[in-house]
Design an enzyme around this catalytic site. Structure first.
Site, mmCIF file in Angstrom:
data_model
loop_
_atom_site.group_PDB
_atom_site.id
_atom_site.type_symbol
_atom_site.label_atom_id
_atom_site.label_comp_id
_atom_site.label_asym_id
_atom_site.label_seq_id
_atom_site.Cartn_x
_atom_site.Cartn_y
_atom_site.Cartn_z
ATOM 1 N N HIS A 1 39.391 38.249 43.674
ATOM 2 C CA HIS A 1 38.937 38.503 42.296
ATOM 3 C C HIS A 1 37.421 38.463 42.284
ATOM 4 O O HIS A 1 36.827 37.530 42.806
ATOM 5 C CB HIS A 1 39.446 37.412 41.349
ATOM 6 C CG HIS A 1 40.925 37.413 41.191
ATOM 7 N ND1 HIS A 1 41.620 36.307 40.803
ATOM 8 C CD2 HIS A 1 41.848 38.382 41.377
ATOM 9 C CE1 HIS A 1 42.904 36.589 40.731
ATOM 10 N NE2 HIS A 1 43.075 37.846 41.092
ATOM 11 N N ASP B 1 47.692 34.221 39.400
ATOM 12 C CA ASP B 1 47.925 35.495 40.060
ATOM 13 C C ASP B 1 48.412 35.227 41.484
ATOM 14 O O ASP B 1 47.962 34.290 42.134
ATOM 15 C CB ASP B 1 46.601 36.291 40.092
ATOM 16 C CG ASP B 1 46.824 37.770 40.387
ATOM 17 O OD1 ASP B 1 47.964 38.234 40.287
ATOM 18 O OD2 ASP B 1 45.830 38.444 40.720
ATOM 19 N N SER C 1 40.905 33.707 45.007
ATOM 20 C CA SER C 1 40.116 33.864 43.784
ATOM 21 C C SER C 1 38.921 32.917 43.824
ATOM 22 O O SER C 1 38.092 33.019 44.722
ATOM 23 C CB SER C 1 41.022 33.618 42.575
ATOM 24 O OG SER C 1 40.319 33.817 41.383
#
Lengths: 189, 281
Positions: free
Chosen positions: A40, A133, A13
């Site tokens: 992401h 996540d 991310s």
């Protein structure tokens, strides 16, 4: 792991493109497995980042297409605004379902479906990120007998994501970015 | 009796999912057997957890004997995440490349297949209105899920979304006041009646139902990604047979006709926006 994995799944991310740019170009041309990635990203981002990474790498780097068959030596990156999933027949699926962990694509969705599809023949890699996540996905990979690699939070641009995974599972490897490409080669080639 | 070797090595989970999908088809006629497995499995497992079933076999029994339990599962099996003017550049292209051709027809029929809660249907209705096609068009909006169709019919959307939709509308080439198209009431935005008048909402299941009219446009965006190749082929054949010669098929941003059985019957006219045109057979 005593046999060749069928795939590597990688989640990243915050700080992700730098991490990918340090790792993917180091992988050799004849890398024997597909590498499937969720990064992401902002919903409107185009694929210029994908193209740049492709040009810098020996491997083919591309945005994942739906129903695409996985090939060795290819890096698949989840498109913005879609969840990316792995099917047991070595193809990819996309979904526009609700965000998971505030993210679409979500790392957990990729990891959990890949763990279900490939079981012990899977390597999961979780790198830098300011999100939780990926932790549950790593747990699923571990429970299905796959191998887990987490970036050492001390070396991560954003430590929360790797730290969350380390708090939840006993990772097989905790490593810095500099050693990651070599480790992946050792585990697969 | 001979033991048949099973070469598929299905796990218990996979067998139970398969049995559940067979049960749904046999009892209710909804056919999810050719949906992409990873996604359908995820949604079934989530429903199992949220609805409080211990085992998939409990869920299977319950939906067989209690239709309300099945309706709840059905609602969770389809993905109903959508927005107005989703992928604004598609709508912009629709306006610049498709509308001028539609204007040459005396009457235009459009089919929004898999319309979910209707956001994209109202988006199309707005464009057709602005381009002077409202008086001679009919939009058919279909979905297999009756509960989302009911919501689509009301044309009521959360007011919290309006800011995003307005931005999308402008990016899609809209030049009017977006607020002219809805009435704000408390936390809802209610689409104006003159938009609804041109839309027929109706139940239609792409996996089992057939052609119902001749269309100039079919849009089916982010629906076929949930289907396997076999079902995708069925569905594009249905669209081809529904379209007039020269009619347009609009798919989602990550969907393509490539490798599908009807590929040869269409010409790609906008590769980024995934707009296809049926040519003379």
């Amino acid at each position: 792991m005593n046999r060749q994995p069928k795939a590597i799944v990688l989640g990243v991310s915050t700080g992700g493109w730098q991490a990918l740019n340090r790792t993917i170009p180091e992988l050799p041309e004849h890398f024997p497995v597909p590498l499937i990635t969720v990064q992401h990203m902002a919903s409107s981002s185009d694929n210029i980042l994908v193209k740049t990474l492709d040009q810098a790498s020996h491997l083919t780097v591309k945005e994942a297409d739906e129903k695409e068959t996985l090939n060795k030596g290819t890096v698949y990156i989840a498109p913005a605004n879609y969840h990316l999933m792995v099917e047991k027949n070595m193809t990819l699926s996309l979904s526009t379902g609700q965000p998971v962990n505030f993210s679409r694509p979500s790392i957990d969705v990729l990891f959990e479906t890949a763990a279900d599809a490939f079981g012990a023949s899977l390597i999961g890699v979780l790198l830098t990120g300011a999100s939780k996540d990926g932790s549950l996905g790593m747990l699923r990979i571990k429970n299905r007998g796959g191998l887990t690699i987490v970036q050492d939070p001390k070396t991560a641009a954003a430590p929360l994501m790797p730290q969350s995974a380390i708090d939840l599972i006993e990772a097989d490897y905790v490593t810095g970015l500099d050693e990651l490409a070599n480790l992946l080669v050792e585990l697969t080639c | 009796m001979n033991k048949v070797e099973n070469g598929n090595h299905l796990t218990v989970d996979e067998i139970e999912i398969k049995l559940l999908l067979d049960a749904i088809f046999l009892k209710y006629g909804y056919d999810f057997r050719n949906y992409s497995r990873a996604s359908i499995k995820r949604r079934i497992t989530q429903h199992k957890t949220i609805a409080g079933y211990q085992k998939l076999s409990d869920l299977q029994h319950q939906i067989l004997v209690e239709e309300p339990a099945f309706r709840k599962l059905l609602h969770d099996l389809s993905v109903n995440v959508t927005e107005m003017f989703r992928d604004p550049l598609f709508y912009k292209k629709f306006r610049t490349d498709i509308v001028p051709i539609l204007q040459t027809y005396p009457f235009v029929r459009l089919w929004v297949a898999g319309c979910s809660t209707g956001e994209e249907v109202y988006s199309l209705a707005i464009i057709l209105y602005e381009e002077g096609l409202r008086e001679r068009c009919q939009i058919y909006a279909t979905d297999l899920n009756e509960s989302v169709l009911k919501r689509a019919k009301t044309g009521i959307f959360p007011i919290s979304k309006i800011k995003e939709y307005t931005t999308n509308y402008i990016q899609a080439g809209g030049s009017e006041q977006f607020s002219d198209y809805y009435t704000a009431r408390y936390d809802s935005a209610i689409m104006k009646k003159f938009l609804k008048d041109k839309i027929v909402f109706s139940s239609h299941n792409l996996a089992i139902d057939g052609v119902f009219n001749e269309m100039q446009v079919v849009t089916c965006r982010n629906v076929m990604i949930y289907f396997n190749r076999k079902l995708q082929n069925r569905v594009v054949t249905l669209f081809r047979d529904s379209l007039c010669t020269g009619g347009f098929l609009c798919l989602g941003k990550k969907e393509t006709m490539k490798f599908l059985s009807c590929e040869k019957d269409f010409i790609e006219i906008a590769d980024q926006e995934r707009i296809y045109r049926k040519h003379k057979s």
